[in-house]
Scaffold this active site. Structure first.
Site, short mmCIF file in Angstrom:
data_model
loop_
_atom_site.label_atom_id
_atom_site.label_comp_id
_atom_site.label_asym_id
_atom_site.label_seq_id
_atom_site.Cartn_x
_atom_site.Cartn_y
_atom_site.Cartn_z
N TYR A 153 1.20 -1.16 -0.12
CA TYR A 153 -0.20 -0.23 -0.51
C TYR A 153 0.74 1.46 -0.01
CZ TYR A 153 -3.14 3.54 1.62
OH TYR A 153 -4.13 4.44 2.08
N LYS A 157 1.01 3.84 -1.86
CA LYS A 157 1.18 5.46 -2.82
C LYS A 157 2.14 6.68 -3.31
CE LYS A 157 -3.07 5.30 -2.06
NZ LYS A 157 -4.06 5.73 -2.73
N VAL A 184 -8.16 8.53 8.46
CA VAL A 184 -9.49 8.94 9.05
C VAL A 184 -10.42 8.02 9.38
CG1 VAL A 184 -9.61 11.51 7.91
CG2 VAL A 184 -10.63 10.28 6.09
N THR A 186 -12.52 6.27 7.65
CA THR A 186 -13.88 5.94 6.79
C THR A 186 -13.67 4.52 6.27
OG1 THR A 186 -11.34 5.48 5.46
CG2 THR A 186 -13.21 7.68 5.67
#
Length: 257
Positions: A153, A157, A184, A186
């Site tokens: 990951y 990014k 955040v 999510t």
């Protein structure tokens, strides 16, 4: 008012950015992975101009999404928001034999950037996890290394920042920037994420449409509508070029000059 296409915009930060832009009077086209999610998106945001459908894990589907977008006409901005997180416990292959996290987080924005009619602005979602990571372009397929979901990951990014900066350098007529929304709460970030969810989607919308001088820049990296330094390694132009060549090889799609 601007016309904006947002990938991965049926929920999470993509949907929040879409709602913000619609409420500000902009024309927004959503993107859904499948018909069910598209129907839900139309119900939740009936003001959206259209919903493009396609699973961005497959190269053929990426090409089809680009065709659907181009059939709708030129956009002022494209926000590359679609992405998956770092909790995959194993290397999940796509139909093309690529790691899913690389296909969705990296190759899809590359293919869409190359094939969608060039907008005035491009916005790429990265992550604070890109700091300290590297592209490992000799093994983006993760066939030589033991799988590590968090590292895969973070690398994806980092490559999103490479893409944003490479486009900014190659296309002088486009404002191309990357951002981190913060950790955040999510679906991807999880319920214990500590950053401010209300701020997470605003930077991508701001970069896509704002007339403020601070947003009308290119080749920059942002956090909460303020410029922030990206990992310095991402500014290596030779690495950016190698990254573009790798994406061209894997996708069969060339980046226009």
């Amino acid at each position: 008012m601007a016309r904006v296409f947002i990938t991965g915009s049926t929920d999470g930060l993509g949907a929040m950015a879409a709602r913000l832009l619609i409420d500000e009077g902009h024309r927004v086209v959503l993107h859904a992975r499948n018909q069910t999610r598209a129907d839900d998106a139309r119900e939740g945001m009936p003001e959206a101009e259209a919903v493009v459908i396609g699973d961005l894990s497959g190269i053929d589907a990426m090409r089809d999404v680009a065709r659907q977008v181009n059939a709708l006409g030129r956009f002022d901005a494209v926000i590359h928001n679609a992405g998956i997180g770092y909790r995959e416990p194993r290397r999940v292959e796509t139909v093309d034999g690529l790691p899913q996290v690389f296909a969705i987080n990296v190759l899809a924005p590359y293919v869409l950037t190359a094939l969608i009619e060039r907008p005035a602005r491009l916005v790429y979602l990265s992550s604070g996890m890109h700091h300290g990571s590297r592209a490992n372009l000799d093994d983006v397929e993760w066939t030589r290394r033991p799988w590590n979901g968090a590292q895969a990951y973070a690398e994806s990014k980092f490559m999103d920042v490479l893409l944003a900066l490479a486009v900014a350098r190659r296309w002088s007529d486009v404002l191309s920037n990357a951002l981190e929304p913060g950790w955040v709460p999510t679906k991807m970030g999880g319920p214990s994420a500590p950053d401010d969810l209300d701020q997470a989607h605003r930077t991508q919308a701001w970069l896509a449409v704002s007339d403020e001088a601070a947003a009308r820049v290119t080749g920059r990296y942002f956090f909460h509508m303020r410029e922030r330094a990206c990992d310095p390694a991402a500014r290596d132009e030779a690495m950016q070029d190698e990254f573009i060549a790798t994406c061209e090889r894997l996708s069969g799609v060339r980046m226009p000059a």
